[in-house]
Design a protein around this motif. Structure first.
Motif, short mmCIF file in Angstrom:
data_model
loop_
_atom_site.label_atom_id
_atom_site.label_comp_id
_atom_site.label_asym_id
_atom_site.label_seq_id
_atom_site.Cartn_x
_atom_site.Cartn_y
_atom_site.Cartn_z
N TYR A 1 27.82 18.86 13.04
CA TYR A 1 27.81 19.66 14.27
C TYR A 1 29.24 20.03 14.61
CZ TYR A 1 26.68 21.19 19.00
OH TYR A 1 26.52 21.94 20.15
N ASP B 1 27.83 24.57 18.23
CA ASP B 1 27.81 24.84 19.65
C ASP B 1 27.88 26.36 19.80
OD1 ASP B 1 28.23 24.44 22.52
OD2 ASP B 1 30.31 24.99 22.11
N THR C 1 39.94 23.28 25.69
CA THR C 1 39.62 21.91 25.30
C THR C 1 40.67 20.96 25.84
OG1 THR C 1 38.71 22.82 23.23
CG2 THR C 1 39.01 20.43 23.34
N GLY D 1 31.76 21.85 17.31
CA GLY D 1 31.86 22.27 18.70
C GLY D 1 33.29 22.26 19.18
N ASP E 1 30.42 17.68 22.49
CA ASP E 1 29.82 18.13 21.22
C ASP E 1 29.97 17.05 20.14
OD1 ASP E 1 29.19 20.68 22.29
OD2 ASP E 1 31.21 21.41 21.83
N SER F 1 22.95 24.34 22.38
CA SER F 1 23.77 24.74 23.52
C SER F 1 23.24 24.22 24.85
CB SER F 1 23.84 26.27 23.57
OG SER F 1 24.67 26.72 24.61
N ASN F 2 24.12 23.57 25.61
CA ASN F 2 23.81 23.26 26.99
C ASN F 2 23.81 24.58 27.77
OD1 ASN F 2 23.87 20.50 26.46
ND2 ASN F 2 25.86 20.16 27.40
N GLY G 1 30.55 15.04 13.32
CA GLY G 1 31.04 15.93 14.36
C GLY G 1 32.44 16.41 14.06
N THR H 1 32.53 28.23 20.53
CA THR H 1 32.54 27.89 19.10
C THR H 1 32.11 29.09 18.26
OG1 THR H 1 32.08 25.56 19.61
CG2 THR H 1 31.69 26.28 17.35
N LYS I 1 24.04 17.59 25.92
CA LYS I 1 25.19 16.95 25.28
C LYS I 1 26.07 16.34 26.36
CE LYS I 1 26.07 20.92 23.51
NZ LYS I 1 26.84 22.02 22.94
N PRO I 2 26.56 15.14 26.19
CA PRO I 2 26.73 14.38 24.95
C PRO I 2 25.53 13.57 24.47
CG PRO I 2 27.77 13.18 26.73
CD PRO I 2 27.23 14.47 27.33
N MET J 1 35.47 18.93 15.65
CA MET J 1 35.92 19.70 16.81
C MET J 1 36.82 20.84 16.37
SD MET J 1 38.07 18.53 20.18
CE MET J 1 36.72 17.63 20.91
#
Length: 184
Positions: A126, A15, A152, A128, A133, A57-58, A144, A19, A104-105, A146
Motif C-alpha cells: 500500500y 491512497d 506530510t 500513501g 496509510d 481512500s478515507n 507500506g 498519492t 485508516k489507520p 510512504m
C-alpha cells in the motif's frame, strides 16, 4: 524482510488524495481531478506485468455531510478515465470519531481489498502519503511505502519503515524487494 520474505507481490494498492491525484480537500468536482506526476505510467507498468491495482481512500466528507456518495463516485470515475481501470476500490465514508474498522489507520480497507482480490495481505503493498496509510498497511500485514508530499508531517516520514521520493521510486523499491522471489 519479515512477513514479506517469500511473498510474491500480487497487488499494489494506493491512497487516492495526495498519492494518485493532487489533494483537493473534500473534492466533489471531477473537473478538479489532477493526477500526480508519474501516476499514469506507474499504473500502466504494474498492469502490464499482471499486478492488480486498487485505490483505498478515507472520504470522511460523506460522513460529515460535505460530500455525497454520488460526488465521490463521480470523482473516482474521473480518476479511472485519466489513470485507467482499477481492480478494486475501497472507500471509507466515516468520520474520525465513528469508530469504524475501515478508516485508516485501521486495516479494514486493506483487508477487504485483499479478500476481494483473492490474495493474502502479505502479497499486497500500500502506497500513501501520510502516516495513517503506512500504519494501515502494517496493521493489515501488507507492506507500506510512504511517498511524502509537502503536507506530510516530518514525524510521519521518520516513523515510516519505507519512504520513496515519488511513485516511480516507490514501485521500484517494491520490485527490487520482490525480485528473486517471483518466478518469471
Amino acid at each position: 524482510m519479515g512477513p514479506f520474505a517469500g511473498a510474491r507481490l500480487r497487488a499494489v494498492l494506493f491512497d487516492r488524495d495526495g498519492t494518485l491525484v493532487r489533494d483537493v480537500p473534500y473534492n466533489g468536482d471531477p473537473a478538479r481531478v489532477d493526477p500526480m506526476p508519474q501516476a499514469r505510467e506507474v499504473l500502466h507498468s504494474l498492469r502490464s506485468i499482471g499486478i492488480a491495482t486498487g485505490v483505498l481512500s478515507n472520504q470522511s466528507g460523506i460522513g460529515r455531510g460535505i460530500l455525497t456518495t454520488d460526488q465521490v463516485a463521480a470523482v473516482n470515475l474521473r480518476i479511472e478515465q485519466l489513470l485507467g481501470p482499477f481492480d478494486v476500490w475501497e472507500i471509507c465514508p466515516h468520520g474520525p470519531g465513528d469508530g469504524c474498522a475501515c478508516r485508516k489507520p485501521a486495516p479494514g480497507m486493506i483487508l477487504s481489498a485483499c479478500r476481494r482480490l483473492g490474495i493474502a495481505t502479505a502479497e499486497a503493498a500500500y502506497i500513501g502519503d501520510i502516516g495513517a496509510d503506512v500504519e494501515a498497511a502494517l496493521a493489515a500485514g501488507a507492506r507500506g511505502v510512504m511517498v511524502p508530499t509537502s503536507l506530510t508531517l516530518p514525524g510521519e516520514v521518520d516513523a515510516a519503515p519505507e519512504v520513496a521520493a515519488d511513485l516511480r521510486s516507490a514501485v521500484s523499491l517494491l520490485a527490487r524487494a520482490s525480485s528473486g522471489r517471483t518466478a518469471s
